[in-house]
Structures are given as structure tokens and as C-alpha cells.
Motif scaffolding. Structure first.
Motif, mmCIF file in Angstrom:
data_model
loop_
_atom_site.group_PDB
_atom_site.id
_atom_site.type_symbol
_atom_site.label_atom_id
_atom_site.label_comp_id
_atom_site.label_asym_id
_atom_site.label_seq_id
_atom_site.Cartn_x
_atom_site.Cartn_y
_atom_site.Cartn_z
ATOM 1 N N GLU A 41 0.619 -1.049 -0.153
ATOM 2 C CA GLU A 41 0.181 0.241 -0.982
ATOM 3 C C GLU A 41 0.642 1.441 -0.313
ATOM 4 O O GLU A 41 0.930 2.122 -0.649
ATOM 5 N N GLU A 42 1.829 1.091 0.815
ATOM 6 C CA GLU A 42 3.167 2.361 0.759
ATOM 7 C C GLU A 42 3.226 2.840 -0.899
ATOM 8 O O GLU A 42 3.170 4.009 -1.147
ATOM 9 N N ALA A 46 2.763 6.014 -3.025
ATOM 10 C CA ALA A 46 3.778 6.682 -3.066
ATOM 11 C C ALA A 46 3.631 7.104 -4.842
ATOM 12 O O ALA A 46 4.444 8.150 -5.137
ATOM 13 N N LEU A 47 2.726 6.448 -5.543
ATOM 14 C CA LEU A 47 2.908 6.113 -6.715
ATOM 15 C C LEU A 47 2.218 6.642 -7.226
ATOM 16 O O LEU A 47 2.250 8.125 -8.458
ATOM 17 N N ILE A 48 1.108 7.206 -6.729
ATOM 18 C CA ILE A 48 -0.002 8.108 -6.761
ATOM 19 C C ILE A 48 0.161 9.604 -6.416
ATOM 20 O O ILE A 48 0.052 10.345 -7.135
ATOM 21 N N ASP A 49 1.631 9.192 -5.317
ATOM 22 C CA ASP A 49 1.439 10.744 -4.741
ATOM 23 C C ASP A 49 2.349 12.012 -6.047
ATOM 24 O O ASP A 49 2.344 12.698 -6.699
ATOM 25 N N ARG A 50 3.526 10.640 -6.394
ATOM 26 C CA ARG A 50 3.911 11.482 -7.559
ATOM 27 C C ARG A 50 3.290 11.450 -8.661
ATOM 28 O O ARG A 50 4.226 12.721 -9.382
ATOM 29 N N VAL A 51 2.749 11.391 -8.925
ATOM 30 C CA VAL A 51 1.579 10.891 -10.588
ATOM 31 C C VAL A 51 1.061 12.975 -10.273
ATOM 32 O O VAL A 51 0.973 13.644 -10.807
ATOM 33 N N ARG A 79 -9.626 -0.870 -3.734
ATOM 34 C CA ARG A 79 -10.078 -0.103 -3.488
ATOM 35 C C ARG A 79 -9.327 0.904 -2.927
ATOM 36 O O ARG A 79 -10.038 1.987 -2.449
ATOM 37 N N ARG A 80 -8.705 0.585 -2.077
ATOM 38 C CA ARG A 80 -7.550 1.646 -1.602
ATOM 39 C C ARG A 80 -7.232 2.252 -2.478
ATOM 40 O O ARG A 80 -7.056 3.438 -2.216
ATOM 41 N N PHE A 81 -6.589 1.925 -3.375
ATOM 42 C CA PHE A 81 -5.338 2.524 -4.732
ATOM 43 C C PHE A 81 -6.780 3.759 -5.000
ATOM 44 O O PHE A 81 -5.951 5.020 -5.031
ATOM 45 N N THR A 82 -8.164 3.180 -5.459
ATOM 46 C CA THR A 82 -8.946 4.638 -6.459
ATOM 47 C C THR A 82 -9.304 5.102 -5.526
ATOM 48 O O THR A 82 -9.066 6.684 -5.167
#
Length: 163
Positions: A41-42, A46-51, A79-82
Motif C-alpha cells: 500500500e505504501e 507513493a506512486l499516486i503521490d508522485r503522479v 479499493r484503497r488505490f482508487t
């Protein structure tokens, strides 16, 4: 408007099928680390944050999931990702999702998530039953045509677009 597409392998090379023509299984077997397992999950955050740290609105962000078999990361991962992506986008970006799957794990809960977040589902189905069941077998060596067709029926019923 800018368009960004991010390709994600949330389950590395993990797969619940043993397709006879799978090039990726051979590639994974010949790597120093055949599989990195399910994305933590981390790492996803981090991937989403960078985007979103990189982009300036307006923009469309497309998260595309593939594998191995991405559904092996689990419904909760998605679910957590979206949810986190929506939180970070904060209504300032258009979000799009797609997934390429063999369909074996798709059930009503998956269809609900796909519908809620408007996923485009690429579902792997080979030609006709005899060809599909010869080439696309599960870990026990059994054909998967009927299970994939059931997944397609569920997607139809839920109104989830697929190709």
C-alpha cells in the motif's frame, strides 16, 4: 488538456493461470527476482503521490493495471488505490481506470468496484471454447472458458464496459 497514462503491475508476475503461450512466465523465470509479489500500500500511495505532485490541472490521468494477473493484488488493494487517487485528485483531475485480466476472480464485488470507478476491463478470451481451453488453462491444467464467460456475464449484468 494533458493526458497521462500510468501502467501498473500490482501483482508483479503472479498469475493464477498457466497459459501455454505465455511469454511473461518465461521472462519472469529468467529474471534474478521472478516476482516481487503484491504491491505494498505504501508503494501504491507513493506512486499516486508522485503522479499528482508532477501534474498541474487540468489533466486526465489514466491508471492501467496489468500483470501477471492484477486481480491477485486483491479487491481491497484496488479499493484503497482508487479511494486514495480520488482523494489526491481532489476533483481537479479526470481519473480513468483500466485493467487487463483473465477474469477468473471477477465476481459481483469486483463488478461493483469496476462500475463505481468506471473501469474499462480488458478480458482475455481466445476465439472459441476448444482453442481457449487448450491454451488458457488454470494452475491445475483445466480449461477456463466457462469461468471467463461467467465473468463476462457478470460484467454485462453490472453494465461494466469491457473489450
Amino acid at each position: 488538456m494533458k493526458y497521462f497514462s500510468i501502467l501498473i503491475k500490482p501483482a508483479s508476475s503472479l498469475c493464477n493461470m498457466r497459459c501455454k503461450y505465455c511469454f511473461y512466465a518465461d521472462v519472469a523465470d529468467n529474471r534474478q527476482v521472478p516476482s516481487y509479489g503484491v504491491m505494498q500500500e505504501e508503494t501504491a500511495k507513493a506512486l499516486i503521490d508522485r503522479v499528482f505532485d508532477y501534474l498541474q490541472p487540468p489533466a486526465t490521468v489514466s491508471f492501467a493495471f496489468q500483470g501477471g494477473e492484477p486481480t491477485l493484488a486483491g479487491l481491497e488493494f484496488f479499493r484503497r488505490f482508487t479511494e486514495y487517487a480520488a482523494q489526491r485528485a481532489n476533483g481537479r483531475y479526470e481519473l480513468q481506470y483500466s485493467i487487463q485480466t483473465n477474469g477468473l476472480l471477477i465476481d459481483e464485488d469486483w463488478c461493483s468496484l469496476f462500475s463505481q470507478y468506471r473501469f474499462l476491463v480488458g478480458i482475455s478470451l481466445d476465439a472459441e471454447p476448444s482453442i481457449h481451453d487448450f491454451c488458457r488453462v488454470d494452475a491445475q491444467g483445466k480449461g477456463t472458458w466457462n469461468r471467463v464467460r461467467q465473468a463476462i456475464r457478470l460484467l454485462d449484468h453490472a453494465g461494466v464496459p469491457y473489450n
